[in-house]
Design an enzyme around this catalytic site. Structure first.
Site, short mmCIF file in Angstrom:
data_model
loop_
_atom_site.label_atom_id
_atom_site.label_comp_id
_atom_site.label_asym_id
_atom_site.label_seq_id
_atom_site.Cartn_x
_atom_site.Cartn_y
_atom_site.Cartn_z
N GLU A 57 0.90 -0.57 0.14
CA GLU A 57 -0.32 0.23 -0.40
C GLU A 57 0.59 0.97 -0.03
O GLU A 57 0.58 2.35 -0.56
CB GLU A 57 -0.51 -0.06 1.05
N TYR A 141 -6.22 5.69 4.80
CA TYR A 141 -6.92 4.81 3.56
C TYR A 141 -5.81 3.53 3.95
O TYR A 141 -6.27 3.08 3.93
CB TYR A 141 -6.30 5.74 2.36
N ASP A 159 -9.03 5.87 -2.26
CA ASP A 159 -8.56 6.28 -2.84
C ASP A 159 -8.98 6.63 -3.73
O ASP A 159 -10.23 6.97 -4.29
CB ASP A 159 -7.90 4.93 -3.08
N CYS A 213 -14.42 1.12 -14.48
CA CYS A 213 -14.37 2.56 -14.68
C CYS A 213 -12.90 3.37 -14.87
O CYS A 213 -12.30 3.95 -13.30
CB CYS A 213 -15.40 2.58 -12.99
N CYS A 220 -18.63 0.94 -19.41
CA CYS A 220 -19.45 0.90 -19.17
C CYS A 220 -20.59 -0.31 -18.86
O CYS A 220 -20.91 -0.43 -18.73
CB CYS A 220 -20.76 1.79 -19.43
N CYS A 223 -19.03 -3.47 -16.90
CA CYS A 223 -18.95 -3.05 -15.85
C CYS A 223 -20.43 -3.84 -14.74
O CYS A 223 -21.50 -3.82 -15.32
CB CYS A 223 -19.90 -1.63 -15.36
N CYS A 229 -25.76 2.30 -11.35
CA CYS A 229 -24.60 3.57 -11.51
C CYS A 229 -25.15 4.75 -11.89
O CYS A 229 -26.11 4.24 -13.23
CB CYS A 229 -24.37 2.52 -12.17
FE1 SF4 Z 1 -18.30 3.25 -14.00
FE2 SF4 Z 1 -20.88 3.69 -13.57
FE3 SF4 Z 1 -19.60 2.99 -16.47
FE4 SF4 Z 1 -19.35 0.88 -14.13
S1 SF4 Z 1 -21.56 1.39 -15.55
S2 SF4 Z 1 -17.66 1.80 -15.67
S3 SF4 Z 1 -19.64 2.59 -12.47
S4 SF4 Z 1 -19.67 4.95 -14.73
#
Ligand code: SF4
Length: 412
Positions: A57, A141, A159, A213, A220, A223, A229
């Site tokens: 870290e 953190y 972070d 992301c 997305c 994701c 989101c």
């Molecule tokens: Fe990021 Fe939202 Fe896209 Fe997922 S859907 S990559 S959390 S912006």
């Protein structure tokens, strides 16, 4: 301050559960193999596990994963335990750290290891609160990361990657470096963290920010949490559904919405978030530096390096004799000042005209744009260095490369 509108937070237990499940399932499938993960997963001893995570870290602060891997592997081979690190010299630590940047990190890591050995009977503190309180160089953190990954404490982490993911998940467009937003993100991370796999959850959230992301062109469609989101929904439907239009918050005094002067820009899509206040430009500094060269006893060239002070930028590292310059000096004047500076080192006159201009090297530190104006000087006779000045030594090129010298000097 008034509490932020619920639409920016996670409050539905069913949604929180689903998000945890989806994120952890994705992490189990897609996580990168990284040496600190392998080491921590295989280590049955809690203190050794805590140490392995702690080193990773600290190294990863402000530094890319790809750069850290090699340094981490060499470090853990050389000092596999806290006890081994506590016995190392600062010179050895600086030597191994050379090139990784932000050198005070290595120094403080070693100081903290000594403290654990001498004051805490070799036992790492086990909670984020104790880690932060008792270990120098361990902030909020790092403490959260060590406590959750090594000791299973259900505490969140925030972070740069987590900031980006959470700001997008909840359309938080106020300045993401402001204390008010940072506090809200910590609250959110603590609410979201999975109670049974906190370390994996935190790593999953960071991994999502690092690989999916990402700052520009996030993936997305792939994701695992896109259904949670709001930025993604906003992009797809033009509105943040099914919660009321998040953009409406900005009409009032919502502390988490983008400022009214910077509304949603549809060409940016989800990368409308996070937003940061403009950074101050880095300070421009000029430093004259001289590569002093002599013939060593076996005929090979040797170079003089001197040690920097033990505090401040690049503390304790070695460099060619260098002198910060005032802005706007004429070249001739720079040369004279450098000659005077070298004269103090060598105790004998140095003619400014004898300094050969080689070129300029620029190096960007986080907040400083540094230009080194590089000269060289070949010495014929022997030189007696003034022992009252900083430590100095003559090194061959190979010794120079292996010494604790910063990247900027290697460029020089
Ligand atoms: Fe990021 Fe939202 Fe896209 Fe997922 S859907 S990559 S959390 S912006």
């Amino acid at each position: 301050p008034a509490p932020p509108p619920a639409r920016h937070l996670f409050s539905d237990p069913a949604e929180i559960d689903a998000l945890r499940r989806n994120l952890l399932a994705w992490y189990d499938r897609c996580k990168r193999d990284l040496p600190w993960r392998t080491l921590a997963a295989a280590e049955p001893d809690a203190d050794r596990r805590g140490y392995a995570v702690w080193v990773s870290e600290i190294m990863l602060q402000q530094t890319q994963v790809a750069t850290v891997i090699d340094y981490y592997t060499r470090w853990m081979q050389k000092w596999p335990t806290l006890q081994a690190l506590a016995q190392a010299s600062l010179e050895e630590v600086n030597q191994l750290w050379a090139g990784l940047g932000y050198y005070s990190r290595g120094k403080r890591l070693q100081e903290a290891a000594r403290k654990v050995v001498s004051e805490l009977a070799g036992q790492m503190p086990r909670t984020a609160e104790d880690l932060r309180e008792l270990l120098p160089g361990v902030g909020r953190y790092t403490a959260g990361a060590i406590a959750s990954i090594s000791y299973g404490q259900a505490t969140g982490v925030v972070d740069g990657n987590v900031i980006r993911v959470l700001c997008r998940l909840r359309c938080i467009g106020a300045d993401s470096s402001s204390p008010a937003v940072i506090d809200r993100l910590w609250d959110m991370a603590n609410v979201l963290v999975d109670r049974s796999r906190p370390g994996d959850f935190n790593q999953a959230l960071m991994e999502l920010g690092a690989t999916v992301c990402v700052p520009k062109s996030p993936l997305c469609r792939e994701c695992p949490v896109k259904q949670h989101c709001q930025a993604w929904r906003r992009k797809l439907f033009g509105k943040a559904l099914p919660v009321p239009d998040v953009e409406d918050c900005g009409v009032g005094d919502c502390p988490l919405c983008p400022p009214a002067t910077e509304p949603w820009d549809s060409s940016l899509g989800v990368t409308n978030f996070p937003r940061k206040a403009a950074k101050k430009p880095p300070r421009a500094l000029r430093t004259a530096t001289c590569v002093l060269e002599r013939r060593g006893c076996h005929g090979a060239p040797e170079y003089l390096i001197v040690q920097r002070p033990s505090s401040g930028l690049l503390a304790g590292l070695w460099e060619f004799p260098s002198l910060p310059l005032a802005q706007g000096l004429q070249e001739e004047k720079e040369r004279e000042e450098l000659a005077d500076h070298l004269q103090a080192w060598m105790g004998q006159p140095v003619a400014a005209a004898g300094l050969q201009f080689i070129g300029e090297v620029t190096h960007i530190f986080s907040h400083i744009h540094q230009t080194y104006v590089v000269y060289s000087l070949h010495l014929d006779g022997d030189v007696t260095l003034d022992p009252a000045l900083s430590p100095s030594r003559w090194v061959t090129q190979d010794e120079f490369q292996a010494s604790a010298v910063p990247t900027a000097m290697k460029k020089v």
